[in-house]
Design a protein around this motif. Structure first.
Motif, PDB file in Angstrom:
ATOM      1  N   LEU A  25       0.848  -1.185   0.000  1.00  0.00           N
ATOM      2  CA  LEU A  25       0.000   0.000   0.000  1.00  0.00           C
ATOM      3  C   LEU A  25       0.885   1.237   0.000  1.00  0.00           C
ATOM      4  O   LEU A  25       2.033   1.181   0.448  1.00  0.00           O
ATOM      5  N   CYS A  26       0.354   2.347  -0.481  1.00  0.00           N
ATOM      6  CA  CYS A  26       1.093   3.615  -0.495  1.00  0.00           C
ATOM      7  C   CYS A  26       0.251   4.658   0.222  1.00  0.00           C
ATOM      8  O   CYS A  26      -0.956   4.766  -0.033  1.00  0.00           O
ATOM      9  N   SER A  27       0.883   5.435   1.100  1.00  0.00           N
ATOM     10  CA  SER A  27       0.091   6.319   1.942  1.00  0.00           C
ATOM     11  C   SER A  27       0.880   7.547   2.354  1.00  0.00           C
ATOM     12  O   SER A  27       2.109   7.593   2.251  1.00  0.00           O
ATOM     13  N   ASP A  28       0.139   8.542   2.847  1.00  0.00           N
ATOM     14  CA  ASP A  28       0.729   9.662   3.573  1.00  0.00           C
ATOM     15  C   ASP A  28      -0.155   9.900   4.795  1.00  0.00           C
ATOM     16  O   ASP A  28      -1.115   9.158   5.043  1.00  0.00           O
ATOM     17  N   LYS A  29       0.134  10.939   5.563  1.00  0.00           N
ATOM     18  CA  LYS A  29      -0.581  11.142   6.825  1.00  0.00           C
ATOM     19  C   LYS A  29      -2.062  11.441   6.624  1.00  0.00           C
ATOM     20  O   LYS A  29      -2.871  11.282   7.553  1.00  0.00           O
ATOM     21  N   ASN A  30      -2.459  11.865   5.426  1.00  0.00           N
ATOM     22  CA  ASN A  30      -3.843  12.260   5.179  1.00  0.00           C
ATOM     23  C   ASN A  30      -4.796  11.081   5.045  1.00  0.00           C
ATOM     24  O   ASN A  30      -6.013  11.256   5.167  1.00  0.00           O
ATOM     25  N   VAL A  31      -4.275   9.892   4.776  1.00  0.00           N
ATOM     26  CA  VAL A  31      -5.160   8.730   4.576  1.00  0.00           C
ATOM     27  C   VAL A  31      -4.789   7.570   5.493  1.00  0.00           C
ATOM     28  O   VAL A  31      -5.066   6.411   5.188  1.00  0.00           O
ATOM     29  N   ILE A  32      -4.186   7.887   6.636  1.00  0.00           N
ATOM     30  CA  ILE A  32      -3.748   6.814   7.536  1.00  0.00           C
ATOM     31  C   ILE A  32      -4.928   6.009   8.069  1.00  0.00           C
ATOM     32  O   ILE A  32      -4.846   4.786   8.201  1.00  0.00           O
ATOM     33  N   ARG A  33      -6.046   6.672   8.380  1.00  0.00           N
ATOM     34  CA  ARG A  33      -7.182   5.908   8.889  1.00  0.00           C
ATOM     35  C   ARG A  33      -7.693   4.935   7.830  1.00  0.00           C
ATOM     36  O   ARG A  33      -8.052   3.801   8.143  1.00  0.00           O
ATOM     37  N   GLY A  34      -7.731   5.370   6.572  1.00  0.00           N
ATOM     38  CA  GLY A  34      -8.121   4.467   5.497  1.00  0.00           C
ATOM     39  C   GLY A  34      -7.140   3.327   5.356  1.00  0.00           C
ATOM     40  O   GLY A  34      -7.532   2.157   5.200  1.00  0.00           O
ATOM     41  N   LEU A  35      -5.847   3.645   5.419  1.00  0.00           N
ATOM     42  CA  LEU A  35      -4.803   2.624   5.351  1.00  0.00           C
ATOM     43  C   LEU A  35      -4.988   1.590   6.452  1.00  0.00           C
ATOM     44  O   LEU A  35      -4.974   0.375   6.193  1.00  0.00           O
ATOM     45  N   GLY A  36      -5.169   2.047   7.686  1.00  0.00           N
ATOM     46  CA  GLY A  36      -5.312   1.128   8.810  1.00  0.00           C
ATOM     47  C   GLY A  36      -6.532   0.244   8.683  1.00  0.00           C
ATOM     48  O   GLY A  36      -6.487  -0.959   8.987  1.00  0.00           O
ATOM     49  N   THR A  37      -7.639   0.816   8.212  1.00  0.00           N
ATOM     50  CA  THR A  37      -8.869   0.033   8.057  1.00  0.00           C
ATOM     51  C   THR A  37      -8.722  -1.006   6.957  1.00  0.00           C
ATOM     52  O   THR A  37      -9.204  -2.142   7.086  1.00  0.00           O
ATOM     53  N   THR A  38      -8.059  -0.641   5.872  1.00  0.00           N
ATOM     54  CA  THR A  38      -7.780  -1.608   4.811  1.00  0.00           C
ATOM     55  C   THR A  38      -6.987  -2.794   5.358  1.00  0.00           C
ATOM     56  O   THR A  38      -7.317  -3.960   5.107  1.00  0.00           O
ATOM     57  N   VAL A  39      -5.942  -2.487   6.116  1.00  0.00           N
ATOM     58  CA  VAL A  39      -5.087  -3.542   6.669  1.00  0.00           C
ATOM     59  C   VAL A  39      -5.877  -4.446   7.619  1.00  0.00           C
ATOM     60  O   VAL A  39      -5.766  -5.680   7.557  1.00  0.00           O
ATOM     61  N   VAL A  40      -6.694  -3.856   8.490  1.00  0.00           N
ATOM     62  CA  VAL A  40      -7.503  -4.656   9.413  1.00  0.00           C
ATOM     63  C   VAL A  40      -8.426  -5.595   8.642  1.00  0.00           C
ATOM     64  O   VAL A  40      -8.556  -6.786   8.977  1.00  0.00           O
ATOM     65  N   SER A  41      -9.063  -5.097   7.591  1.00  0.00           N
ATOM     66  CA  SER A  41      -9.992  -5.937   6.822  1.00  0.00           C
ATOM     67  C   SER A  41      -9.271  -7.120   6.185  1.00  0.00           C
ATOM     68  O   SER A  41      -9.827  -8.227   6.101  1.00  0.00           O
ATOM     69  N   ILE A  42      -8.038  -6.903   5.748  1.00  0.00           N
ATOM     70  CA  ILE A  42      -7.242  -7.991   5.170  1.00  0.00           C
ATOM     71  C   ILE A  42      -6.924  -9.050   6.230  1.00  0.00           C
ATOM     72  O   ILE A  42      -7.156 -10.249   6.044  1.00  0.00           O
ATOM     73  N   LEU A  43      -6.408  -8.577   7.363  1.00  0.00           N
ATOM     74  CA  LEU A  43      -5.964  -9.492   8.404  1.00  0.00           C
ATOM     75  C   LEU A  43      -7.122 -10.232   9.058  1.00  0.00           C
ATOM     76  O   LEU A  43      -6.939 -11.326   9.603  1.00  0.00           O
ATOM     77  N   GLU A  44      -8.319  -9.672   8.998  1.00  0.00           N
ATOM     78  CA  GLU A  44      -9.505 -10.334   9.538  1.00  0.00           C
ATOM     79  C   GLU A  44     -10.002 -11.451   8.623  1.00  0.00           C
ATOM     80  O   GLU A  44     -10.715 -12.349   9.064  1.00  0.00           O
ATOM     81  N   ASN A  45      -9.647 -11.409   7.354  1.00  0.00           N
ATOM     82  CA  ASN A  45     -10.226 -12.340   6.382  1.00  0.00           C
ATOM     83  C   ASN A  45      -9.255 -13.349   5.793  1.00  0.00           C
ATOM     84  O   ASN A  45      -9.672 -14.431   5.370  1.00  0.00           O
ATOM     85  N   ILE A  46      -7.969 -13.032   5.747  1.00  0.00           N
ATOM     86  CA  ILE A  46      -7.039 -13.901   5.042  1.00  0.00           C
ATOM     87  C   ILE A  46      -6.651 -15.114   5.894  1.00  0.00           C
ATOM     88  O   ILE A  46      -6.512 -15.006   7.127  1.00  0.00           O
TER      89      ILE A  46
END
Length: 337
Positions: A25-46
């Protein structure tokens, strides 16, 4: 060229990259909450072990480091942040939708190859995973460089009838670059990233990084038209696959914005041809609620149109008093503008 300036591990341990799912993933400080939520959704399902690779633009605040460490420890996985030399991309075309960070995906395969990573799944930070994708990730898609999905657009056949011709493609298989399963060795050997950057420096494409990836990868992608692995907001009800794996919140109504914070299935209008998507706003909030970013507030509307939309959503939910208050807020903001 030495691209890597620095990297930081959260929950560092010995990793056999060939036996894990590598997510980029690629991110900056403006989308960290989106980044974190994406990661959680992956780790919850894989169902397979997973390593998260994040190309980050700018300084990572200390309180965010604490959150990512908490996330890595909770799921017993490694999260690795990378800071790359972006001097070759910082002067490329940018606007409110396309930033320097968006171009990191072009260079990161070169960085990952240096760590003997042969395959990665690139995801935008406005994506959630809703089903396991381990078998799909491990599939053999040779001789192609990437597995991609048709780009869904609000105007039917826009890409086939207009975009492909405008950017000089030979065919009509235009994909969305927000989700790409990439064969890193092929990507690097064909020098895809630098070919794309060269095009970006010479031309001003409307979708810039996505357009150039379509140009340089044409004929070298496994092209999926089903939207199973990239179900974007423009997909219509009759196009939605039976088993969605990734939901992609394309467009301006990002799920971390306050104006969609009440959006759900019951807000769908009668005859709405894209009503399938509303339940996934609720699902995004479910993943956000179990993340270290649960208490981070939604992003306030940045114009009067978003206040009006927020009022409309609350009215459809039966929150009439709140809807009226928000409508007056909309009128106030419109008057100020």
């Amino acid at each position: 060229m030495e691209l890597l300036r620095d990297r930081k591990f959260f929950n560092k341990k010995e990793i056999d990259f060939d036996s894990v799912v590598n997510i980029l993933l690629c991110s900056d400080k403006n989308v960290i909450r989106g980044l974190g939520t994406t990661v959680v959704s992956i780790l919850e399902n894989i169902s397979m072990p997973c390593v998260i690779h994040v190309a980050f633009n700018g300084d990572l605040p200390k309180h965010e480091e604490i959150r990512f460490l908490e996330l890595a420890n909770k799921y017993k996985t490694s999260i690795i942040f990378y800071w790359i030399d972006d001097k070759d991309i910082k002067n490329l075309h940018s606007n409110s939708y396309i930033t320097t960070t968006a171009y990191y995906r072009l260079l990161m395969p070169y960085v990952l190859q240096d760590f003997h990573i042969d395959r990665c799944l690139y995801l935008d930070t406005d994506v959630i995973c809703v089903n396991d994708f381990s078998d799909w990730y491990t599939q053999d898609f040779s001789p192609y460089i990437a597995f991609v999905t048709k780009d869904a657009t609000a105007t039917p056949n826009l890409r086939e009838e207009k975009t492909c011709k405008e950017i000089g493609m030979k065919g009509i298989d235009y994909f969305n670059s927000g989700i790409m399963l990439i064969d890193i060795s092929r990507y690097v050997s064909d020098n895809i990233g630098y070919k794309a950057m060269s095009l970006c420096s010479k031309n001003d494409y409307s979708a810039m990084d996505q357009d150039v990836l379509n140009i340089v990868l044409e004929g070298n992608v496994l092209f999926d038209k089903t939207y199973t692995y990239n179900c974007a907001m423009s997909v219509r009800n009759d196009e939605v696959p039976n088993n969605i794996v990734f939901v992609h919140f394309t467009g301006g109504k990002k799920p971390w914005r306050l104006c969609v914070s009440e959006l759900g299935e019951k807000t769908a209008s009668l005859g709405d041809i894209k009503s399938w998507r509303y339940k996934y706003y609720e699902e995004w909030r479910t993943y956000a609620a179990i993340s270290p970013w649960a208490e981070v507030p939604f992003t306030l509307p940045n114009n009067y149109t978003e206040w009006r939309y927020y009022s409309t959503v609350c009215f459809k939910n039966g929150q009439y008093l709140k809807a009226i208050k928000l409508y007056f807020k909309y009128l106030s903001e419109k008057y100020k503008s």
